[in-house]
Scaffold this motif. Structure first.
Motif: not given
Length: 156
Positions: A96-98, A106-108, A123-125, A141-146
Motif C-alpha cells: 500500500m503506497v500512501f 508519504v509511506n509504504i 503516516a500523514g494526510p 526500489g520505491i521509497h517514501a519521497g518518490d
C-alpha cells in the motif's frame, strides 16, 4: 489511536452499506496508466484501476485471486486526509503506497497480509493510495519521497 479506530469503523460501515460480499455484484473500474519516479532515476509504469466512488473504494481488490506485476488500484480520495485500510476479503498480499500532496509518497506498507483485520494507516494526510502486488515496491526500489504521476493527483 481513536482516530484510527474511527477510520476503520468508517471503512467497515462503507462495506456493509455497499452490501459487498462474494455474492454481490462486482463493481467495474475505469482503467488508466500511472508512473512512479524514484529518487534513483527509475521510472515504472503501472496499469491501474481507479477506485473513485465509495462503493468502488469499499470493494477495492477484494476477492481477487491474482494481480499482474505491472497492475494496481488507485484509490482517489475527495480531499487530502489521513487514511486507514485493511485486508479483509483480500486474498493476495499487497503493498500500500500512501500518496500525499504533489504525488509524493508519504509511506509504504509492504506485503500486507491477506485476510488480516489489522489497520494499515498512512503516516500523514494523503490524497490517494496505490495498491500494487506485495513486494513490488521493494523489488523496484520505491521509497517514501518518490513521486507518483497521474492526472488525478494534484501537482505541486
Amino acid at each position: 489511536m481513536a482516530a484510527a479506530i474511527i477510520r476503520t469503523l468508517t471503512l467497515v460501515l462503507l462495506l456493509v452499506a455497499a452490501g459487498l460480499g462474494p455474492s454481490s455484484a462486482a463493481e467495474t473500474f475505469r482503467t488508466d496508466r500511472l508512473t512512479i519516479e524514484t529518487a534513483s532515476g527509475g521510472k515504472f509504469g503501472f496499469t491501474i484501476e481507479l477506485a473513485e466512488t465509495p462503493r468502488q473504494m469499499a470493494q477495492g481488490l477484494m476477492f481477487r485471486q491474482s494481480l499482474e506485476p505491472d497492475a494496481g488500484m488507485l484509490f482517489v480520495l475527495p480531499k487530502e486526509q489521513p487514511m486507514s485500510m485493511w485486508m479483509k476479503n483480500t486474498f493476495i498480499p499487497l503493498d500500500m503506497v500512501f500518496i500525499g500532496a504533489g504525488g509524493v509518497i508519504v509511506n509504504i506498507h509492504e506485503n500486507a497480509v491477506p485476510q488480516s483485520l489489522d489497520t494499515i494507516s498512512s503516516a500523514g494526510p494523503v490524497h490517494a493510495v496505490l495498491e500494487i502486488g506485495g513486494g513490488m515496491a521493494k523489488r523496484l526500489g520505491i521509497h517514501a519521497g518518490d513521486r507518483v504521476i497521474h492526472k488525478s493527483l494534484p501537482a505541486q
